[in-house]
Design an enzyme around this catalytic site. Structure first.
Site, mmCIF file in Angstrom:
data_model
loop_
_atom_site.group_PDB
_atom_site.id
_atom_site.type_symbol
_atom_site.label_atom_id
_atom_site.label_comp_id
_atom_site.label_asym_id
_atom_site.label_seq_id
_atom_site.Cartn_x
_atom_site.Cartn_y
_atom_site.Cartn_z
ATOM 1 N N ILE A 168 0.855 -1.191 0.000
ATOM 2 C CA ILE A 168 0.000 0.000 0.000
ATOM 3 C C ILE A 168 0.890 1.238 0.000
ATOM 4 O O ILE A 168 0.639 2.211 -0.717
ATOM 5 C CB ILE A 168 -0.972 0.014 1.205
ATOM 6 C CG1 ILE A 168 -2.014 -1.110 1.074
ATOM 7 C CG2 ILE A 168 -1.676 1.364 1.314
ATOM 8 C CD1 ILE A 168 -3.086 -1.115 2.156
ATOM 9 N N GLY A 214 -7.095 -2.194 -5.602
ATOM 10 C CA GLY A 214 -6.261 -2.929 -4.636
ATOM 11 C C GLY A 214 -5.077 -2.059 -4.255
ATOM 12 O O GLY A 214 -5.199 -0.854 -4.172
ATOM 13 N N CYS A 215 -3.909 -2.679 -4.046
ATOM 14 C CA CYS A 215 -2.720 -1.908 -3.683
ATOM 15 C C CYS A 215 -2.079 -1.345 -4.944
ATOM 16 O O CYS A 215 -0.956 -1.694 -5.290
ATOM 17 C CB CYS A 215 -1.721 -2.773 -2.935
ATOM 18 S SG CYS A 215 -2.393 -3.491 -1.448
ATOM 19 N N VAL A 216 -2.816 -0.537 -5.676
ATOM 20 C CA VAL A 216 -2.286 0.049 -6.905
ATOM 21 C C VAL A 216 -2.505 1.559 -6.897
ATOM 22 O O VAL A 216 -3.342 2.048 -6.186
ATOM 23 C CB VAL A 216 -2.948 -0.549 -8.168
ATOM 24 C CG1 VAL A 216 -2.488 -1.971 -8.351
ATOM 25 C CG2 VAL A 216 -4.450 -0.464 -8.108
#
Ligand code: SF4
Ligand code: SF4
Lengths: 524, 111
Positions: free
Chosen positions: A451, B109-111
């Protein structure tokens, strides 16, 4: 400042209640008729189930120690983003329905009726808390406002009031094995591309295995690492490191996600997603699990997994096949963070490293909220970075280690529509980065969280343009001297190396300076 | 959710203007969406859109930038195989803007 509401199709995928399309900007949130009853019943249930929750509702003395510690308060100036007032939004409801004084004296006792306005306010501020727990470090009573936010989100979830940026990934992870919804054959295609790049860089061909039964280790990392830059460079770093070690490990296309956005919706959902990793470890018959650079994945592992799905005693206690080190801290979860694994390798002098290959970088390190406050991983990343880079600088005290500032987009806030909140919340961290940039010319912000890699890239582009963001294993990969590699012309990103001219014998003896570096630092 | 009326058909879009039903996509619709942003789609733009759609049909997700860049280098020459070129074509970002015209959903998401 908010994210779009969760969609019917994502809520349906995991059987969450009140699945429908809705829009937070509209008056009608399409709630069930008895929404109040559902909310209060949910609250009653959780008050009896979690002693910590009741305690946190009761004991705050409003001393204000936490008030200015939240990055969202600092960045927005909105008083309701003071942790104490954020919690007060729910506390007032608690008083009204669950305490004698509140039932009798109402407003006089600081109690509020749970009406639609209050519900909307709870929603708005529950999604302006990244559950980072910085405030809890300063509370003399140890009140963890993140835990309160977690409960508020659970209660909202009972009414279908989630955000799509977390619900989409949750549904995809449940159905397809990872947050991004990458299908197995797509995952293989992506890895082939990354391995092509590694071959171009090093001349070494790597062919990783997927879903391989009988491998010693299952490796799990956030899917962002194999989809979005700059995470991909860190992922290539894992591949290169494991290849060089000859590690007997496998990737999985079923447990293809280390992160757990379920944790941002409800404990139950987090448990369901977490269980997939263990089901896969069992199916493949591996001995233990190694996990990639992720933040909240480790909060889930370290603080919850054991009670939810543990003990994982069908696995062995993680033991490095290279150094023989047993990771005692993972005795019950049987899953080790890669930064501990790599720090141990370097400590034992098992890697040939040439830190000069990172000489074009002046690096600082951002502690992720979860690996620092939930796990106490402080030294390992710093030790690894200092072993592979010659230029490392700390950000000021009070902004690192257990007092680290959130990236601003944690807990599933990385959505485009939420940009203003993310940039405001990212300000305190960016400010500390600016300090080391101005003072030491720092140009690279390292971290061990997917993240972070996404969120800080955006935040830095805005607050500190030109500041790079990297995972630690990208730095490791730059410095790693692989057996039989060709002379590196560029770093992992394809940028030319800024290195002193190699001595003629450097080719043959490339290991020499690195040996010294690795050996020397190993005694630190 | 917002809808647009296009060639006599109601087309559903999400909050950020992406198609809800991928089956609604036509080349005309792509041109229409681009015009809405004051953009004219040239052959170079179409090159990207077509690749995105082909990749999606095979892999059910938009390609990562690395793959897109490589593909463009292959078909249009190495001097165009870089993110800078893609951003020149699609100033709001190849992943976001080109995917929207190509009718692909955006990854989360983690983007
Ligand atoms: S520091 Fe703790 S006791 Fe003081 S106001 Fe904040 S939550 Fe309440
Ligand atoms: S947990 Fe973090 S985001 Fe939430 S109130 Fe505390 S400091 Fe703010």
């Amino acid at each position: 400042m908010f994210c779009w509401g969760a969609k019917a199709k994502s809520l349906n995928a995991v059987g969450f209640p009140n699945a429908r399309d809705w829009n937070p900007t509209e008056e009608d949130w399409k709630l069930p008729e008895n929404w109040q009853e559902i909310f209060l019943e949910g609250m009653r249930e959780r008050l009896s189930k979690y002693r910590s929750f009741r305690l946190f509702m009761d004991i705050c003395v409003r001393c204000g120690a936490c008030a200015d510690k939240c990055h969202f308060f600092i960045g927005t100036g909105d008083p309701k983003n003071m942790p104490v007032l954020r919690a007060e939004l729910l506390r007032s409801v608690y008083r009204r329905y669950f305490t004698k004084a509140g039932k009798m004296f109402g407003k006089l006792a600081g109690a509020r009726d749970l009406d639609l306005k209050v519900l909307k306010e709870l929603w708005y501020y529950a999604f302006q808390c990244t559950e980072c727990r910085r405030c809890s470090v300063f509370c003399p009573y140890g009140i963890d406002t993140a835990e309160i936010t977690i409960i508020v989100r659970e209660l909202l979830n009972l009414l279908g009031l989630n955000i799509q940026w977390t619900m989409g990934p949750v549904a995809d992870c449940y159905m397809k094995g990872n947050h991004l919804g990458i299908e197995p054959h797509t995952m293989v295609n992506i890895f082939e591309t990354m391995c092509d790049d590694i071959e171009t860089l090093t001349g070494i061909k790597i062919t990783p295995s997927f879903n391989r039964k009988g491998a010693e280790i299952l490796f799990v990392t956030p899917s962002g690492d194999f989809f979005a830059d700059p995470g991909t460079y860190t992922c290539m770093g894992y591949l290169m490191l494991f290849h060089e070690l000859g590690l007997d490990y496998t990737w999985s296309t079923y447990a293809a996600e280390g992160g757990n956005f379920g944790f941002f919706t409800s404990n139950e959902m987090a448990k369901r997603l977490n269980s997939k990793i263990y089901a896969e470890a069992k199916r493949l018959g591996v001995k233990w699990i190694l996990g990639g650079e992720c933040g909240h994945m480790w909060r889930v592992m370290n603080q919850y997994m054991d009670t939810w799905n543990g003990p994982a005693d069908f696995l062995e206690v993680p033991k490095s096949p290279v150094t023989g080190t047993v990771f005692e801290n993972a005795r019950s979860t049987r899953m080790t963070h890669i930064i501990e694994f790599t720090a141990d390798l370097i400590r034992h002098g098992k890697l040939k490293l040439d830190p000069r290959r990172n000489d074009h970088l002046k690096v600082t390190f951002h502690d992720s909220c979860n690996t620092s406050r939930a796990m106490g991983i402080f030294e390992e990343p710093r030790y690894v970075i200092k072993s592979v880079c010659n230029h490392f600088y700390e950000m000021p005290d009070g902004t690192t280690r257990e007092q680290t500032f959130c990236c601003g987009s944690g807990s599933g806030f990385n959505a485009g529509e939420n940009m203003e909140l993310r940039l405001r919340g990212g300000l305190p961290r960016a400010n500390a980065v600016k300090y080391v940039r101005d003072k030491y010319d720092v140009n690279m912000l390292a971290n061990i969280c997917a993240i972070d890699r996404a969120a800080l890239t955006t935040s830095m582009n805005y607050w500190n343009p030109g500041m790079g963001v990297t995972g630690v294993h990208e730095l490791v990969a730059n410095a790693l001297i692989m057996t039989g590699e060709k002379k590196r012309e560029t770093n992992m990103r394809g940028d030319p190396l800024d290195m002193p001219v190699e001595e003629p014998e450097a080719e043959a003896g490339a290991a020499a300076p690195a040996d010294k570096a690795a050996g020397g630092k190993a005694n630190v | 959710m917002p809808t647009i009326d296009f060639q006599g058909k109601q087309i559903e879009l999400d909050e950020d203007g992406y198609l809800v039903n991928l089956g609604d996509w036509t080349p005309d619709l792509a041109t229409h969406l681009a015009t809405g942003d004051g953009m004219t789609l040239t052959e170079s733009h179409w090159e990207v859109i077509n690749f995105l759609r082909d990749y999606y049909a095979k892999y059910q997700i938009a390609p990562m930038i690395k793959i897109l860049v490589k593909e463009i280098a292959k078909s249009m020459g190495p001097e165009k195989g870089n993110t800078k070129y893609l951003y020149e074509l699609y100033p709001a970002g190849p992943a976001k803007q080109a995917c929207r015209y190509a009718g692909l959903p955006k990854p989360t998401g983690c983007v």
